[in-house]
Motif scaffolding. Structure first.
Motif, PDB file in Angstrom:
ATOM      1  N   MET A   1      32.163  18.841   6.514  1.00 62.04           N
ATOM      2  CA  MET A   1      32.497  17.520   6.999  1.00 62.04           C
ATOM      3  C   MET A   1      31.265  16.619   7.038  1.00 62.04           C
ATOM      4  SD  MET A   1      34.836  15.607   8.469  1.00 62.04           S
ATOM      5  CE  MET A   1      34.336  13.982   8.820  1.00 62.04           C
ATOM      6  N   PHE A   2      30.170  17.118   7.571  1.00 59.88           N
ATOM      7  CA  PHE A   2      28.963  16.307   7.708  1.00 59.88           C
ATOM      8  C   PHE A   2      27.942  16.604   6.611  1.00 59.88           C
ATOM      9  CE2 PHE A   2      30.682  16.587  12.040  1.00 59.88           C
ATOM     10  CZ  PHE A   2      30.830  15.245  12.309  1.00 59.88           C
ATOM     11  N   GLY A   3      28.256  17.537   5.723  1.00 59.09           N
ATOM     12  CA  GLY A   3      27.329  17.863   4.643  1.00 59.09           C
ATOM     13  C   GLY A   3      26.229  18.817   5.055  1.00 59.09           C
ATOM     14  N   LYS A   4      26.311  19.340   6.272  1.00 56.67           N
ATOM     15  CA  LYS A   4      25.310  20.296   6.748  1.00 56.67           C
ATOM     16  C   LYS A   4      25.891  21.039   7.935  1.00 56.67           C
ATOM     17  CE  LYS A   4      22.628  16.861   7.384  1.00 56.67           C
ATOM     18  NZ  LYS A   4      21.445  16.095   7.454  1.00 56.67           N
ATOM     19  N   THR A   5      25.281  22.149   8.259  1.00 52.78           N
ATOM     20  CA  THR A   5      25.727  22.907   9.423  1.00 52.78           C
ATOM     21  C   THR A   5      25.140  22.289  10.694  1.00 52.78           C
ATOM     22  OG1 THR A   5      23.848  24.430   9.399  1.00 52.78           O
ATOM     23  CG2 THR A   5      25.772  25.037   8.046  1.00 52.78           C
ATOM     24  N   ALA A   6      25.724  22.675  11.818  1.00 48.80           N
ATOM     25  CA  ALA A   6      25.206  22.197  13.106  1.00 48.80           C
ATOM     26  C   ALA A   6      23.765  22.655  13.299  1.00 48.80           C
ATOM     27  CB  ALA A   6      26.090  22.702  14.244  1.00 48.80           C
ATOM     28  N   LYS A   7      23.468  23.865  12.867  1.00 43.39           N
ATOM     29  CA  LYS A   7      22.106  24.382  12.989  1.00 43.39           C
ATOM     30  C   LYS A   7      21.124  23.556  12.152  1.00 43.39           C
ATOM     31  CE  LYS A   7      19.252  28.459  12.351  1.00 43.39           C
ATOM     32  NZ  LYS A   7      19.151  29.821  11.854  1.00 43.39           N
ATOM     33  N   GLN A   8      21.508  23.226  10.915  1.00 46.52           N
ATOM     34  CA  GLN A   8      20.649  22.397  10.064  1.00 46.52           C
ATOM     35  C   GLN A   8      20.410  21.039  10.717  1.00 46.52           C
ATOM     36  OE1 GLN A   8      23.163  22.609   6.587  1.00 46.52           O
ATOM     37  NE2 GLN A   8      21.694  23.895   5.488  1.00 46.52           N
ATOM     38  N   TRP A   9      21.471  20.462  11.290  1.00 51.80           N
ATOM     39  CA  TRP A   9      21.332  19.151  11.932  1.00 51.80           C
ATOM     40  C   TRP A   9      20.354  19.232  13.099  1.00 51.80           C
ATOM     41  CZ3 TRP A   9      22.061  16.999  16.717  1.00 51.80           C
ATOM     42  CH2 TRP A   9      22.036  15.597  16.768  1.00 51.80           C
TER      43      TRP A   9
ATOM     44  N   PRO B   1      15.252  17.435  16.076  1.00 50.90           N
ATOM     45  CA  PRO B   1      14.859  18.097  17.325  1.00 50.90           C
ATOM     46  C   PRO B   1      14.692  17.136  18.500  1.00 50.90           C
ATOM     47  CG  PRO B   1      12.993  17.950  15.834  1.00 50.90           C
ATOM     48  CD  PRO B   1      14.207  17.474  15.067  1.00 50.90           C
ATOM     49  N   ASP B   2      14.511  15.852  18.208  1.00 45.78           N
ATOM     50  CA  ASP B   2      14.308  14.862  19.261  1.00 45.78           C
ATOM     51  C   ASP B   2      15.613  14.335  19.850  1.00 45.78           C
ATOM     52  OD1 ASP B   2      14.680  13.822  16.635  1.00 45.78           O
ATOM     53  OD2 ASP B   2      14.129  11.837  17.358  1.00 45.78           O
ATOM     54  N   LYS B   3      16.752  14.678  19.248  1.00 44.25           N
ATOM     55  CA  LYS B   3      18.043  14.167  19.718  1.00 44.25           C
ATOM     56  C   LYS B   3      18.718  15.184  20.622  1.00 44.25           C
ATOM     57  CE  LYS B   3      18.832  11.037  15.916  1.00 44.25           C
ATOM     58  NZ  LYS B   3      19.679  10.657  14.798  1.00 44.25           N
ATOM     59  N   ASN B   4      19.300  14.688  21.692  1.00 44.60           N
ATOM     60  CA  ASN B   4      20.060  15.532  22.602  1.00 44.60           C
ATOM     61  C   ASN B   4      21.490  15.668  22.104  1.00 44.60           C
ATOM     62  OD1 ASN B   4      17.925  15.871  24.436  1.00 44.60           O
ATOM     63  ND2 ASN B   4      18.371  13.897  25.380  1.00 44.60           N
ATOM     64  N   GLY B   5      22.168  16.718  22.512  1.00 48.05           N
ATOM     65  CA  GLY B   5      23.561  16.891  22.133  1.00 48.05           C
ATOM     66  C   GLY B   5      23.699  17.563  20.789  1.00 48.05           C
ATOM     67  N   ASN B   6      24.809  17.270  20.136  1.00 43.18           N
ATOM     68  CA  ASN B   6      25.071  17.881  18.839  1.00 43.18           C
ATOM     69  C   ASN B   6      25.502  16.829  17.823  1.00 43.18           C
ATOM     70  OD1 ASN B   6      28.016  17.571  18.898  1.00 43.18           O
ATOM     71  ND2 ASN B   6      27.960  19.075  20.530  1.00 43.18           N
TER      72      ASN B   6
END
Length: 77
Positions: free
Chosen positions: A1-9, A14-19
């Motif tokens: 859906m987003f073109g990447k896994t949640a882990k890759q994101w 690393p500076d963003k909170n949440g998912n």
């Protein structure tokens, strides 16, 4: 859906909170909700995972095209 896994994101942001969902557009969230519902239907129908992924990907691409086209429309007042 987003073109990447949640882990890759998370690794790329690393500076963003949440998912990743916290930073998704409304159109992406609508499409994601639809994909989750369809996936449940496909599971209930007994479709194997590889076939579900192919079908969900095709549907998601089509829905995002439609949603993105509609976002360019001007509404009448």
């Amino acid at each position: 859906m987003f073109g990447k896994t949640a882990k890759q994101w998370r690794e790329e942001n690393p500076d963003k909170n949440g998912n990743i969902r916290d930073y998704a557009t409304i159109n992406e969230l609508i499409c994601l909700s639809n994909m989750e519902s369809l996936n449940a239907v496909f599971i209930d129908q007994g479709l194997p995972q590889p076939e579900r992924l192919i079908r969900l990907n095709e549907i998601a691409i089509n829905q995002m095209r439609i949603l993105d086209q509609d976002s360019d429309r001007k509404l009448l007042k």
